[in-house]
Design a protein around this motif. Sequence first.
Motif, PDB file in Angstrom:
ATOM      1  N   UNK A  94      14.539   9.191  -1.673  1.00 39.73           N
ATOM      2  CA  UNK A  94      14.440  10.347  -2.569  1.00 39.73           C
ATOM      3  C   UNK A  94      12.974  10.496  -2.973  1.00 39.73           C
ATOM      4  N   UNK A  95      12.283  11.429  -2.329  1.00 44.04           N
ATOM      5  CA  UNK A  95      10.859  11.637  -2.590  1.00 44.04           C
ATOM      6  C   UNK A  95      10.493  13.041  -2.140  1.00 44.04           C
ATOM      7  N   UNK A  96       9.461  13.603  -2.717  1.00 48.72           N
ATOM      8  CA  UNK A  96       9.080  14.981  -2.402  1.00 48.72           C
ATOM      9  C   UNK A  96       8.521  15.138  -0.988  1.00 48.72           C
ATOM     10  N   UNK A  97       8.004  14.052  -0.410  1.00 46.11           N
ATOM     11  CA  UNK A  97       7.380  14.135   0.910  1.00 46.11           C
ATOM     12  C   UNK A  97       8.425  14.029   2.023  1.00 46.11           C
ATOM     13  N   UNK A  98       8.499  15.053   2.873  1.00 49.33           N
ATOM     14  CA  UNK A  98       9.406  15.015   4.023  1.00 49.33           C
ATOM     15  C   UNK A  98       9.061  13.861   4.956  1.00 49.33           C
ATOM     16  N   UNK A  99       7.764  13.641   5.153  1.00 46.13           N
ATOM     17  CA  UNK A  99       7.328  12.564   6.047  1.00 46.13           C
ATOM     18  C   UNK A  99       7.791  11.216   5.520  1.00 46.13           C
ATOM     19  N   UNK A 100       7.580  10.974   4.236  1.00 41.31           N
ATOM     20  CA  UNK A 100       7.953   9.687   3.644  1.00 41.31           C
ATOM     21  C   UNK A 100       9.466   9.481   3.722  1.00 41.31           C
ATOM     22  N   UNK A 101      10.248  10.502   3.357  1.00 35.58           N
ATOM     23  CA  UNK A 101      11.707  10.366   3.397  1.00 35.58           C
ATOM     24  C   UNK A 101      12.194  10.119   4.815  1.00 35.58           C
ATOM     25  N   UNK A 102      11.633  10.847   5.758  1.00 37.33           N
ATOM     26  CA  UNK A 102      12.081  10.723   7.141  1.00 37.33           C
ATOM     27  C   UNK A 102      11.728   9.353   7.714  1.00 37.33           C
ATOM     28  N   UNK A 103      10.514   8.886   7.465  1.00 35.98           N
ATOM     29  CA  UNK A 103      10.113   7.580   7.981  1.00 35.98           C
ATOM     30  C   UNK A 103      10.922   6.454   7.378  1.00 35.98           C
ATOM     31  N   UNK A 110       0.833  -1.201   0.000  1.00 37.38           N
ATOM     32  CA  UNK A 110       0.000   0.000   0.000  1.00 37.38           C
ATOM     33  C   UNK A 110       0.868   1.252   0.000  1.00 37.38           C
ATOM     34  N   UNK A 111       1.913   1.238   0.785  1.00 38.73           N
ATOM     35  CA  UNK A 111       2.850   2.362   0.864  1.00 38.73           C
ATOM     36  C   UNK A 111       3.503   2.622  -0.490  1.00 38.73           C
ATOM     37  N   UNK A 112       3.864   1.540  -1.184  1.00 42.40           N
ATOM     38  CA  UNK A 112       4.542   1.666  -2.474  1.00 42.40           C
ATOM     39  C   UNK A 112       3.552   2.081  -3.569  1.00 42.40           C
ATOM     40  N   UNK A 113       2.463   1.334  -3.698  1.00 47.90           N
ATOM     41  CA  UNK A 113       1.523   1.586  -4.784  1.00 47.90           C
ATOM     42  C   UNK A 113       0.630   2.792  -4.530  1.00 47.90           C
ATOM     43  N   UNK A 144       5.238   5.061   6.628  1.00 48.04           N
ATOM     44  CA  UNK A 144       6.689   4.961   6.815  1.00 48.04           C
ATOM     45  C   UNK A 144       7.049   5.037   8.292  1.00 48.04           C
ATOM     46  N   UNK A 145       6.278   5.801   9.080  1.00 52.77           N
ATOM     47  CA  UNK A 145       6.524   5.865  10.521  1.00 52.77           C
ATOM     48  C   UNK A 145       6.123   4.553  11.201  1.00 52.77           C
ATOM     49  N   UNK A 146       5.116   3.895  10.648  1.00 54.47           N
ATOM     50  CA  UNK A 146       4.742   2.570  11.154  1.00 54.47           C
ATOM     51  C   UNK A 146       5.923   1.614  10.995  1.00 54.47           C
ATOM     52  N   UNK A 147       6.519   1.597   9.795  1.00 55.61           N
ATOM     53  CA  UNK A 147       7.635   0.700   9.539  1.00 55.61           C
ATOM     54  C   UNK A 147       8.826   1.043  10.435  1.00 55.61           C
ATOM     55  N   UNK A 148       9.078   2.332  10.639  1.00 55.82           N
ATOM     56  CA  UNK A 148      10.210   2.745  11.474  1.00 55.82           C
ATOM     57  C   UNK A 148      10.036   2.255  12.904  1.00 55.82           C
ATOM     58  N   UNK A 149       8.828   2.426  13.458  1.00 56.69           N
ATOM     59  CA  UNK A 149       8.608   1.989  14.841  1.00 56.69           C
ATOM     60  C   UNK A 149       8.613   0.472  14.962  1.00 56.69           C
ATOM     61  N   UNK A 150       7.990  -0.210  14.013  1.00 50.83           N
ATOM     62  CA  UNK A 150       7.970  -1.667  14.077  1.00 50.83           C
ATOM     63  C   UNK A 150       9.373  -2.251  13.962  1.00 50.83           C
ATOM     64  N   UNK A 151      10.260  -1.570  13.242  1.00 51.40           N
ATOM     65  CA  UNK A 151      11.617  -2.073  13.033  1.00 51.40           C
ATOM     66  C   UNK A 151      12.482  -1.980  14.277  1.00 51.40           C
TER      67      UNK A 151
END
Length: 368
Positions: free
Chosen positions: A201-210, A146-149, A165-172
Amino acid sequence: MPTELEELVGFIAHPTPQIRLVAIENLVSYSTEQPAIFKTDELLPVKHLKFLVRDDPKIAEHALTILINLTADRDVLEAVATDDKFLGIIFEMVTNPDEPNANLIAMLLANLSKWDGLKSILTRRQSSQPRALGSDDLVLNQLVDLFVKGADGTYNKHADFDYLSYVFADLAKHPEIRQYFLKSQDYDDVLPLNKIKVFTDHKSDVRRKGVASAIKNVAFDVPSHPVFLDENQVNILPYILLPIIGGEQYDEDEMNDMLPDLQLLPPEKTRDPDVNIIQTHVETLTLLTSSREGRDLMRKISVYPIIRETHLRVDDEGVQEACDRIVQVLMADEAPEESEETWVGEDKKPNAAKDSDDDDDDGKVVEV
């Protein structure tokens, strides 16, 4: 007797939709200003809010917003994150390509992932599998796909799913989840980490940071570092180094040794504008120096000059300290029988529903 505000909270369970809507619209601000009003009667208002996420989309929008704010509280977080039935509902809702509040659900999931028990998602399966998603029945696989598509509204016109992306960061933070990200999945034969790494490399700060934080937390699995570094497996170094390199000129010898993706970049190439993301990437590189193989590879491909220029050109104490640490490692002489070390500290969690900023603890690289 109940106060006027407490009576208003009670109206979110009113049988008339118009009354529920007016009540919940007026209560959104109180979820940050006076969150205690939602904790009365053994969290009965929270139970009502969980029910309302399936109400009219506008009512559901306000209910989700309030829950996002309230789950900063540990008691509410536990009450929501341990509700197995509710989790099933929101997992099904978030993968619905027509769900108008999908981004809010992703934000709520980002908060719920701070509950350690949510690591059970690793074995959780969901019977509903939207055909457009092309995933299997494992919930975590569904969220990754879902995150990718779903980036840039290509899966659901109402959502970009950046907060996953924050979900993945915390789960990791959990070793078993780290292993998941580095294991090829049966249904598509792809490592989940390879699916998300491209978003450094993406325009979203949230996505890049997560994503940067997720990569860093997975890198705490030191035995997996050969997989990280192998060009035929994860090949992570280009995805970490490109965001931290600018358009400055290097001498010919330094340039020739760099990875092909980093050579002959245009003068207008800029570093990631978020210093916290740069620091996260540098700290990930430091983690990958835990083995002699990692250190030797970084010396071979001229990582030091990139770190040197980053230190000179990024005016941020956290970035400069992170650069200092990795330089000390890369410039040190190697003893023949040198013991392997890792720079790890106590687990640090990002704040609820906010940016997953990196923390530094007495010069150690710590989990995000």
